[in-house]
Write an enzyme that holds these catalytic residues in place. Sequence first.
Site, PDB file in Angstrom:
ATOM      1  N   ASP A   1      36.245  48.898  29.774  1.00 54.38           N
ATOM      2  CA  ASP A   1      36.115  47.497  29.369  1.00 54.38           C
ATOM      3  C   ASP A   1      36.487  47.377  27.892  1.00 54.38           C
ATOM      4  O   ASP A   1      35.912  48.076  27.051  1.00 54.38           O
ATOM      5  CB  ASP A   1      34.675  47.039  29.582  1.00 54.38           C
ATOM      6  CG  ASP A   1      34.509  45.529  29.484  1.00 54.38           C
ATOM      7  OD1 ASP A   1      35.221  44.903  28.672  1.00 54.38           O
ATOM      8  OD2 ASP A   1      33.667  44.977  30.217  1.00 54.38           O
TER       9      ASP A   1
ATOM     10  N   GLU B   1      43.258  53.216  40.156  1.00 56.39           N
ATOM     11  CA  GLU B   1      43.570  51.971  40.863  1.00 56.39           C
ATOM     12  C   GLU B   1      44.143  50.925  39.906  1.00 56.39           C
ATOM     13  O   GLU B   1      45.135  50.254  40.213  1.00 56.39           O
ATOM     14  CB  GLU B   1      42.303  51.399  41.526  1.00 56.39           C
ATOM     15  CG  GLU B   1      41.751  52.247  42.663  1.00 56.39           C
ATOM     16  CD  GLU B   1      40.693  53.238  42.203  1.00 56.39           C
ATOM     17  OE1 GLU B   1      39.980  53.765  43.059  1.00 56.39           O
ATOM     18  OE2 GLU B   1      40.590  53.482  40.985  1.00 56.39           O
TER      19      GLU B   1
END
Length: 214
Positions: free
Chosen positions: A118, A194
């Site tokens: 993040d 991913e």
Amino acid sequence: MRLRNKPWAKELIEANPQLIMTDPTDMINKWQSRFEKNQPIALEIGSGKGQFIIGMAQKYPDINFIGMEVQEAAIVLILQKQLELKLPNLQLLLANGRNLSEYFGEGEVDKLYLNFSDPWPKTRHEKRRLTYQSFLQQYQQVVKEKGFLQFKTDNQGLFEYSLTSLNNYGMKFDQVSLDLHSNDELMVDNVETEYEQKFTKKGQRIYYLNAQFD
């Protein structure tokens, strides 16, 4: 990105204590006992759905991997895959990266991975970035002397911040790339996450660094 709650997750996790740890405070300097072989330990903080950590465990059977994730709904997806694959060199850890020094002993980890963390772009959230100095202090404590930190992100701002933070902390850069997927040499050993696949398909650059604790 937070995943939807999975009502069945807790039960599956509790049913497989041999594959996943949820209370690791008594595991300091004991992590090798969780694996079949005594091998170097590599830790990923924020494993998400597990594509990277599973890919690494498959590609490098001579390394013991630990996938650490704070979201129960995410790590249970890795657990499902591991129940099928039964990789002897993969363990999972449901815990928060802020408390790393409570879970690992000094120098117990050989290499640490941060993938698409993040970015916490607001200045007031700087201390939450996983490359902030307080996190680096914990990393240095648990990573062996001359051990490495590998970092990948699609966020240019976070990458620039991380370069500065690691440099100010006195780390030595082994490899730095402003476009990982255009570097044939680095891509030979690259295992995608991913998010990495998603962003690459959109034409976004992937920023990469590999740095050593001095």
